[in-house]
Design an enzyme around this catalytic site. Structure first.
Site, PDB file in Angstrom:
ATOM      1  N   PRO A 240       0.789  -1.233   0.000  1.00 19.52           N
ATOM      2  CA  PRO A 240       0.000   0.000   0.000  1.00 19.52           C
ATOM      3  C   PRO A 240       0.826   1.291   0.000  1.00 19.52           C
ATOM      4  O   PRO A 240       0.537   2.202  -0.774  1.00 19.52           O
ATOM      5  CB  PRO A 240      -0.827  -0.108   1.291  1.00 19.52           C
ATOM      6  CG  PRO A 240      -0.872  -1.564   1.612  1.00 19.52           C
ATOM      7  CD  PRO A 240       0.425  -2.127   1.110  1.00 19.52           C
TER       8      PRO A 240
ATOM      9  N   THR B   5       3.321   2.388  -5.113  1.00 20.72           N
ATOM     10  CA  THR B   5       3.490   3.832  -5.315  1.00 20.72           C
ATOM     11  C   THR B   5       3.880   4.439  -3.976  1.00 20.72           C
ATOM     12  O   THR B   5       3.076   4.430  -3.032  1.00 20.72           O
ATOM     13  CB  THR B   5       2.179   4.472  -5.805  1.00 20.72           C
ATOM     14  OG1 THR B   5       1.804   3.845  -7.027  1.00 20.72           O
ATOM     15  CG2 THR B   5       2.357   5.960  -6.046  1.00 20.72           C
TER      16      THR B   5
ATOM     17  N   LYS C 234       5.909   8.882 -12.032  1.00 20.40           N
ATOM     18  CA  LYS C 234       4.541   8.412 -11.754  1.00 20.40           C
ATOM     19  C   LYS C 234       3.705   9.518 -11.099  1.00 20.40           C
ATOM     20  O   LYS C 234       2.562   9.758 -11.481  1.00 20.40           O
ATOM     21  CB  LYS C 234       4.628   7.161 -10.867  1.00 20.40           C
ATOM     22  CG  LYS C 234       3.435   6.892  -9.986  1.00 20.40           C
ATOM     23  CD  LYS C 234       2.440   5.933 -10.589  1.00 20.40           C
ATOM     24  CE  LYS C 234       1.162   5.938  -9.762  1.00 20.40           C
ATOM     25  NZ  LYS C 234       0.176   5.026 -10.105  1.00 20.40           N
TER      26      LYS C 234
ATOM     27  N   LYS D 260      -3.959  10.083  -2.444  1.00 22.59           N
ATOM     28  CA  LYS D 260      -2.649   9.585  -1.992  1.00 22.59           C
ATOM     29  C   LYS D 260      -1.546  10.078  -2.950  1.00 22.59           C
ATOM     30  O   LYS D 260      -0.512  10.586  -2.511  1.00 22.59           O
ATOM     31  CB  LYS D 260      -2.672   8.047  -1.964  1.00 22.59           C
ATOM     32  CG  LYS D 260      -1.325   7.433  -1.650  1.00 22.59           C
ATOM     33  CD  LYS D 260      -1.249   5.951  -1.946  1.00 22.59           C
ATOM     34  CE  LYS D 260       0.200   5.512  -1.955  1.00 22.59           C
ATOM     35  NZ  LYS D 260       0.403   4.151  -2.390  1.00 22.59           N
TER      36      LYS D 260
HETATM   37  P1  NAD Z   1      -4.413  -3.182  -1.735  1.00 19.97           P
HETATM   38  O1  NAD Z   1      -4.649  -2.490  -0.444  1.00 19.97           O
HETATM   39  O2  NAD Z   1      -5.562  -3.770  -2.473  1.00 19.97           O
HETATM   40  O3  NAD Z   1      -3.317  -4.358  -1.542  1.00 19.97           O
HETATM   41  C1  NAD Z   1      -2.202  -4.274  -0.712  1.00 19.97           C
HETATM   42  C2  NAD Z   1      -1.895  -5.671  -0.192  1.00 19.97           C
HETATM   43  O4  NAD Z   1      -0.691  -5.614   0.567  1.00 19.97           O
HETATM   44  C3  NAD Z   1      -2.978  -6.213   0.730  1.00 19.97           C
HETATM   45  O5  NAD Z   1      -3.387  -7.509   0.293  1.00 19.97           O
HETATM   46  C4  NAD Z   1      -2.303  -6.274   2.104  1.00 19.97           C
HETATM   47  O6  NAD Z   1      -2.759  -7.346   2.916  1.00 19.97           O
HETATM   48  C5  NAD Z   1      -0.856  -6.458   1.690  1.00 19.97           C
HETATM   49  N1  NAD Z   1       0.108  -6.068   2.722  1.00 19.97           N
HETATM   50  C6  NAD Z   1       0.157  -4.931   3.470  1.00 19.97           C
HETATM   51  N2  NAD Z   1       1.221  -4.939   4.278  1.00 19.97           N
HETATM   52  C7  NAD Z   1       1.872  -6.111   4.046  1.00 19.97           C
HETATM   53  C8  NAD Z   1       3.051  -6.699   4.574  1.00 19.97           C
HETATM   54  N3  NAD Z   1       3.781  -6.112   5.519  1.00 19.97           N
HETATM   55  N4  NAD Z   1       3.402  -7.908   4.105  1.00 19.97           N
HETATM   56  C9  NAD Z   1       2.682  -8.531   3.149  1.00 19.97           C
HETATM   57  N5  NAD Z   1       1.553  -8.022   2.613  1.00 19.97           N
HETATM   58  C10 NAD Z   1       1.156  -6.819   3.066  1.00 19.97           C
HETATM   59  O7  NAD Z   1      -3.642  -2.103  -2.659  1.00 19.97           O
HETATM   60  P2  NAD Z   1      -3.585  -2.083  -4.270  1.00 19.97           P
HETATM   61  O8  NAD Z   1      -4.781  -1.395  -4.803  1.00 19.97           O
HETATM   62  O9  NAD Z   1      -3.210  -3.444  -4.750  1.00 19.97           O
HETATM   63  O10 NAD Z   1      -2.352  -1.074  -4.475  1.00 19.97           O
HETATM   64  C11 NAD Z   1      -0.993  -1.473  -4.248  1.00 19.97           C
HETATM   65  C12 NAD Z   1      -0.091  -0.330  -4.677  1.00 19.97           C
HETATM   66  O11 NAD Z   1      -0.338  -0.030  -6.060  1.00 19.97           O
HETATM   67  C13 NAD Z   1      -0.349   0.978  -3.908  1.00 19.97           C
HETATM   68  O12 NAD Z   1       0.885   1.582  -3.645  1.00 19.97           O
HETATM   69  C14 NAD Z   1      -1.196   1.800  -4.858  1.00 19.97           C
HETATM   70  O13 NAD Z   1      -1.024   3.198  -4.667  1.00 19.97           O
HETATM   71  C15 NAD Z   1      -0.636   1.357  -6.211  1.00 19.97           C
HETATM   72  N6  NAD Z   1      -1.565   1.481  -7.349  1.00 19.97           N
HETATM   73  C16 NAD Z   1      -2.886   1.090  -7.215  1.00 19.97           C
HETATM   74  C17 NAD Z   1      -3.730   1.220  -8.321  1.00 19.97           C
HETATM   75  C18 NAD Z   1      -5.171   0.788  -8.206  1.00 19.97           C
HETATM   76  O14 NAD Z   1      -5.955   1.125  -9.102  1.00 19.97           O
HETATM   77  N7  NAD Z   1      -5.567   0.050  -7.178  1.00 19.97           N
HETATM   78  C19 NAD Z   1      -3.251   1.710  -9.530  1.00 19.97           C
HETATM   79  C20 NAD Z   1      -1.906   2.066  -9.643  1.00 19.97           C
HETATM   80  C21 NAD Z   1      -1.064   1.936  -8.530  1.00 19.97           C
END
Ligand code: NAD
Length: 309
Positions: free
Chosen positions: A74, A107, A182, A257
């Site tokens: 995250p 990100t 980004k 964010k």
């Molecule tokens: P999400 O919250 O759906 O997934 C994050 C995952 O990380 C969760 O499954 C959580 O359990 C896991 N996690 C957290 N801490 C952990 C740890 N210490 N060890 C192992 N697992 C852990 O988030 P997302 O939507 O998949 O986004 C991930 C990244 O991608 C973020 O930085 C976000 O800004 C970026 N991003 C997201 C999107 C989007 O549309 N969702 C698009 C571009 C970029």
């Protein structure tokens, strides 16, 4: 689906199997990579087990046989605690063999990425910051854009792996450059969406049809990505979040964010970003009630009726 494993391919540890990480990991499995995965959520790891991954019970177990580590977490604090450790754990960098390739696609602030990169480099571990553009749809389709920071030779090594999950793979520059590029892109997107909602509302309140106005601006100098593929007004385009009660798409909270990361970078480097600051302020207000809705729902700020369209 081809799930045959090719032994020439490196073993990959994948950490963080959320909305983005899970489909990215699934695409690697489909391409024949052997994956050992870890997430704090059992639901998340179950999904990947069904797709053919080995599930580890700890980050250490996940990387034990990995030549490549990919993370999709995250925020910066999670990336730091996974790689550098916190009060309770040592952090993965201290457990990886020299020469391991680490690709962090979360990100996070460029400065946070540089701190992890420096620690990795001191241990002869190859680190890349590789945030993505494109949402969950692109993650599922394997058409993400990867924006990479790090050494050019390491980038070349990572490219075949990134190609499995993405369509456009850019080398932006040195460590941290991927994150900078980004947030520049997403700050511009936030500004474009804020401007587009404002312009459409001005026209609609002055008697124009939103579709007619959008078509005019699309063929005129106000043309931009939001008008091309992501119109914020309901029913102007099919299949946009705005035509589906602002569900799905890119959440307001995630746009906020990214805008906050852009503001953090502009302040730390003393660079003026007045439009970005205004967009951050608008999205901050909007997130109070609509944080979970798509970011084009900023339209609601000007025209409440779009919620019932
Ligand atoms: P999400 O919250 O759906 O997934 C994050 C995952 O990380 C969760 O499954 C959580 O359990 C896991 N996690 C957290 N801490 C952990 C740890 N210490 N060890 C192992 N697992 C852990 O988030 P997302 O939507 O998949 O986004 C991930 C990244 O991608 C973020 O930085 C976000 O800004 C970026 N991003 C997201 C999107 C989007 O549309 N969702 C698009 C571009 C970029």
């Amino acid at each position: 689906m081809n799930t045959e494993k090719n032994t020439d391919k490196p073993n990959i540890a994948f950490i963080g199997l959320g909305n983005m990480g899970a489909p990215m990991a699934e695409n690697l499995i489909k391409a024949g990579y052997k994956l050992c995965v870890y997430d704090l959520s059992v639901e998340a790891t179950n999904r990947l087990q069904q797709a053919g991954a080995t599930v580890a019970q700890s980050p250490s177990e996940a990387v034990a046989r990995a030549q490549v580590v990919i993370s999709m977490l995250p925020a910066g604090k999670h990336v730091h605690s996974v790689y550098l450790g916190d009060g309770n754990s040592k952090g993965l960098l201290s457990e990886l063999a020299e020469g391991t390739l680490v690709i962090d696609s979360s990100t996070i602030a460029a400065e946070d990425a540089r701190i992890v990169a420096k620690a990795a480099t001191e241990l002869n571990i190859n680190f890349l910051d590789a945030p993505v553009s494109g949402g969950t749809g692109a993650a599922i389709a394997g058409t993400l854009t990867f924006i990479v920071g790090g050494d050019a030779e390491v980038f070349v090594k990572a490219k075949p792996i990134l190609n499995t999950m993405g369509k456009n793979i850019f080398h932006a520059g040195a460590h941290g450059a991927g994150q900078v590029a980004k947030i520049c892109n997403n700050m511009l997107l936030g500004i474009l969406m804020a401007g587009t909602t404002e312009a459409i509302n001005l026209g609609v309140k002055n008697g124009l049809d939103p579709k007619v106005l959008s078509d005019i601006m699309l063929q005129s100098s106000g043309r931009n990505w939001t008008l091309e593929v992501y119109n914020p007004y309901p029913q102007v385009m099919e299949s946009t979040p705005s035509s589906n009660h602002y569900k799905g798409g890119f959440m307001t909270n995630l746009m906020l964010k990214d805008l906050n990361l852009a503001m953090q970078t502009s302040q730390a480097t003393d660079v003026e970003t007045p439009m970005g600051a205004k967009a951050a302020e608008l999205y901050q207000e909007h997130s109070t009630n609509y944080g979970e809705k798509d970011f084009s729902s900023l339209m609601i700020r000007y025209d409440n009726s779009v919620l019932s369209s």
